[in-house]
Scaffold this motif. Structure first.
Motif, PDB file in Angstrom:
ATOM      1  N   UNK A   1       0.655  -1.132  -0.051  1.00 50.66           N
ATOM      2  CA  UNK A   1      -0.119  -0.069   0.094  1.00 50.66           C
ATOM      3  C   UNK A   1       0.873   1.442  -0.062  1.00 50.66           C
ATOM      4  N   UNK A   2       2.172   1.137   0.704  1.00 53.29           N
ATOM      5  CA  UNK A   2       2.954   2.459   0.728  1.00 53.29           C
ATOM      6  C   UNK A   2       3.502   2.669  -0.991  1.00 53.29           C
ATOM      7  N   UNK A   3       3.779   1.303  -1.645  1.00 59.56           N
ATOM      8  CA  UNK A   3       4.082   1.714  -3.209  1.00 59.56           C
ATOM      9  C   UNK A   3       2.832   2.352  -3.747  1.00 59.56           C
ATOM     10  N   UNK A   4       1.752   1.986  -3.659  1.00 50.50           N
ATOM     11  CA  UNK A   4       0.482   2.536  -4.203  1.00 50.50           C
ATOM     12  C   UNK A   4       0.204   4.010  -3.860  1.00 50.50           C
ATOM     13  N   UNK A   5       0.558   4.200  -2.731  1.00 54.48           N
ATOM     14  CA  UNK A   5       0.446   5.503  -1.918  1.00 54.48           C
ATOM     15  C   UNK A   5       1.677   6.377  -2.839  1.00 54.48           C
ATOM     16  N   UNK A   6       2.914   5.959  -3.205  1.00 53.63           N
ATOM     17  CA  UNK A   6       4.035   6.624  -3.381  1.00 53.63           C
ATOM     18  C   UNK A   6       3.481   7.044  -5.010  1.00 53.63           C
ATOM     19  N   UNK A   7       2.985   6.087  -5.702  1.00 53.14           N
ATOM     20  CA  UNK A   7       2.358   6.279  -7.135  1.00 53.14           C
ATOM     21  C   UNK A   7       1.599   7.568  -6.986  1.00 53.14           C
ATOM     22  N   UNK A   8       0.596   7.640  -6.187  1.00 53.25           N
ATOM     23  CA  UNK A   8      -0.075   8.548  -5.988  1.00 53.25           C
ATOM     24  C   UNK A   8       0.318   9.695  -6.072  1.00 53.25           C
ATOM     25  N   UNK A   9       1.253   9.869  -5.073  1.00 55.31           N
ATOM     26  CA  UNK A   9       2.024  11.132  -4.648  1.00 55.31           C
ATOM     27  C   UNK A   9       2.925  11.545  -6.107  1.00 55.31           C
ATOM     28  N   UNK A  10       3.514  10.748  -6.537  1.00 57.36           N
ATOM     29  CA  UNK A  10       4.448  11.044  -7.806  1.00 57.36           C
ATOM     30  C   UNK A  10       3.452  11.852  -8.778  1.00 57.36           C
ATOM     31  N   UNK A  11       2.181  11.208  -9.026  1.00 56.39           N
ATOM     32  CA  UNK A  11       1.437  11.990  -9.775  1.00 56.39           C
ATOM     33  C   UNK A  11       0.427  13.106  -9.611  1.00 56.39           C
ATOM     34  N   UNK A  12       0.729  13.694  -8.144  1.00 58.39           N
ATOM     35  CA  UNK A  12      -0.025  14.680  -7.670  1.00 58.39           C
ATOM     36  C   UNK A  12       0.207  15.935  -8.417  1.00 58.39           C
ATOM     37  N   UNK A  13       1.414  16.360  -8.992  1.00 54.85           N
ATOM     38  CA  UNK A  13       1.457  17.505  -9.916  1.00 54.85           C
ATOM     39  C   UNK A  13       0.598  17.405 -11.133  1.00 54.85           C
ATOM     40  N   UNK A  14       0.554  16.173 -11.962  1.00 56.78           N
ATOM     41  CA  UNK A  14      -0.232  16.180 -13.067  1.00 56.78           C
ATOM     42  C   UNK A  14      -1.590  15.940 -12.541  1.00 56.78           C
ATOM     43  N   UNK A  15      -1.896  15.483 -11.410  1.00 50.95           N
ATOM     44  CA  UNK A  15      -3.544  15.497 -11.088  1.00 50.95           C
ATOM     45  C   UNK A  15      -3.955  17.167 -11.046  1.00 50.95           C
ATOM     46  N   UNK A  16      -3.241  17.820 -10.275  1.00 52.66           N
ATOM     47  CA  UNK A  16      -3.534  19.083 -10.049  1.00 52.66           C
ATOM     48  C   UNK A  16      -3.662  19.975 -11.596  1.00 52.66           C
ATOM     49  N   UNK A  17      -2.552  19.588 -12.470  1.00 49.45           N
ATOM     50  CA  UNK A  17      -2.644  20.415 -13.628  1.00 49.45           C
ATOM     51  C   UNK A  17      -3.983  20.048 -14.394  1.00 49.45           C
ATOM     52  N   UNK A  18      -4.051  18.748 -14.688  1.00 52.78           N
ATOM     53  CA  UNK A  18      -5.263  18.430 -15.396  1.00 52.78           C
ATOM     54  C   UNK A  18      -6.600  18.839 -14.962  1.00 52.78           C
ATOM     55  N   UNK A  19      -6.736  19.128 -13.593  1.00 50.39           N
ATOM     56  CA  UNK A  19      -7.818  19.727 -13.200  1.00 50.39           C
ATOM     57  C   UNK A  19      -7.807  21.282 -13.475  1.00 50.39           C
TER      58      UNK A  19
END
Length: 478
Positions: A328-346
């Protein structure tokens, strides 16, 4: 096990779903979906036949729920939630419950899941149907009954109608069927309960099941083939470096895409022959589209988004080999790595994110300064940015008269309107004109080519210019 990824995905895709204004592809969806059914049929005969069934679906949806950005995108959000849930279910069936859970959660946190779960286009629905069809195939191969094969046939037919390119998934399905037929129970991670004679009949049942899809899709393929020159005139032939850029493009994040590929490779090595079906569901569509793209301009990264759930399934298998907390920590890391792109696409759905097109900002300027009798002119008219559709979406019936139009989009059964041949005559009697041009222009009047530009420059002067991201609007007067 499957409900948790579905709910997480729904929460993620609904977060900020209406923030970004509709971009050009979504404007095309809005323009098509708000036409009558006969007009949709005529549109399919002119352009975008491949997307015609999706437009028909959205026609019914918008009639019930409206055309706000949230309403237009909600079917995609629901489809992405369903895709995550079914990915978890398929992973549990092929590998185990923990692998399925982690695969679904990994899909939930990818930026591309939010991107296509918040877009009024068919890619999320294609991902849902691709996973559904694969899950139904596994069930039909495991316990062959006519009901299971009928369900599979319906899913494949719907997949082809909503996204022609996604039918390349059938290559992976054919491989799985052939292995079950040739090698008996166990290959590709599918436990078939059919006896030897029953297994030999599986191939014929599969061929019969895909026949409805072939019959339904064939007319669309023939129609779309003739439209390719207009529909994909912006696409070039594929190059080998496009494969290197594919993971980042599919994940909508370079780092998240790299992590996904690494985990998927580890998962494939861990699963052995059980990785054949999900691995083929990723690789074969990519290779087939790449091969076709070397001869015909077809390579568009988002067309392959339906393969991402299967890559997540392989990645979930890799993570299932460790304890749940580190996984689950790795899944969370994947989510954190994508946060800048998550914010940009919104903020914007345009690509690159640094080049948004502010249709709403231009619409506000026109609405604030418009006077009775004003007209509006667009340049270029045939732009894929659809400035006229953008203003029509945000202003509705309150927009100034489109003075140069002689046949609008509905009348032409097209996505673009036709303008008069003698602009100066069409502009006669107009005292104020709103000029909307694509790009940032210090002198928007000088940027209008041809007879339209001559008529505007001869008859009008620029009173004020408002540059907006991606567009420039100017008020002209006699």
């Amino acid at each position: 096990m499957w409900a948790v990824p579905g709910l997480v995905t729904l929460v993620v895709t609904l977060a900020g779903i209406g923030h970004a204004q509709p971009w050009r592809d979504e404007l095309a969806t809005w323009s098509a979906a708000t036409r009558s059914v006969p007009d949709l049929g005529r549109l399919a005969g002119t352009i975008d036949a491949a997307t015609g069934p999706y437009y028909l679906l959205m026609h019914g949806w918008t009639a019930l729920f409206g055309t706000s950005p949230t309403a237009l995108r909600l079917p995609s959000a629901l489809a992405m939630a369903g895709a995550a849930a079914l990915t978890a279910r398929l992973g549990a069936r092929l590998v185990g419950p923990r692998a399925g859970l982690l695969a679904g959660l990994l899909l939930a946190v990818l930026p591309s899941t939010s991107r296509y779960g918040q877009e009024a286009r068919p890619y999320a629905l294609a991902a849902l149907l691709a996973v559904l069809a694969t899950l139904l195939l596994v069930g039909a191969l495991g316990r062959p009954t006519w009901r299971r094969w009928a369900g599979y046939a319906l899913a494949v037919a719907a997949l082809g109608l909503l996204h022609l390119i996604a039918l390349t998934l059938l290559a992976a399905h054919a491989l799985a069927v052939l292995l079950v037929v040739a090698r008996g129970p166990g290959p590709a991670g599918i436990d078939s309960h059919a006896a030897g004679a029953g297994r030999r009949g599986l191939l014929w049942r599969w061929l019969v099941a895909v026949l409805p899809a072939v019959v339904l899709v064939a007319p669309l393929v023939l129609q779309a083939r003739g439209q390719r020159g207009r529909q994909l005139d912006w696409v070039r032939l594929v190059r080998i470096d496009d494969l290197a850029a594919l993971p980042g493009g599919l994940a909508q994040s370079g780092v998240a895409g790299g992590l996904l590929v690494g985990l998927a490779a580890l998962g494939a090595a861990r699963l052995g022959r059980r990785a054949l079906l999900p691995g083929a569901a990723v690789l074969l569509p990519v290779l087939l589209l790449f091969a076709a793209g070397t001869a015909v301009p077809l390579w568009v990264t988002r067309y392959l988004f339906f393969t991402v759930p299967f890559a997540c399934l392989l990645a979930g298998a890799a993570l299932a080999g460790v304890r749940l907390a580190p996984a689950l920590a790795v899944v969370t890391l994947a989510g954190l790595l994508g946060l800048p792109d998550q914010a940009a696409l919104r903020r914007t759905h345009e690509w690159p994110r640094t080049a948004p097109v502010d249709y709403a900002g231009v619409a506000r300027i026109v609405a604030e300064h418009e006077q009775p009798g004003d007209a509006i002119v667009y340049s270029p008219r045939q732009s894929w940015l659809f400035p006229d559709l953008g203003l029509a979406y945000h202003l509705g019936s309150r927009r100034p008269r489109d003075v140069l139009v002689v046949h609008d989009q509905r009348q032409r059964a097209d996505l673009w309107a036709a303008e008069c041949d003698r602009p100066a005559e069409c502009l006669a009697g107009v005292d104020r004109v709103w000029l909307v041009v694509t790009g940032r222009r210090a002198d928007p009047l000088a940027a209008v080519p041809g007879a339209k530009g001559d008529a505007l420059r001869d008859g009008f002067t620029v009173r004020q210019v408002w540059p907006r991201p991606g567009l420039t609007v100017a008020l002209l007067s006699r």
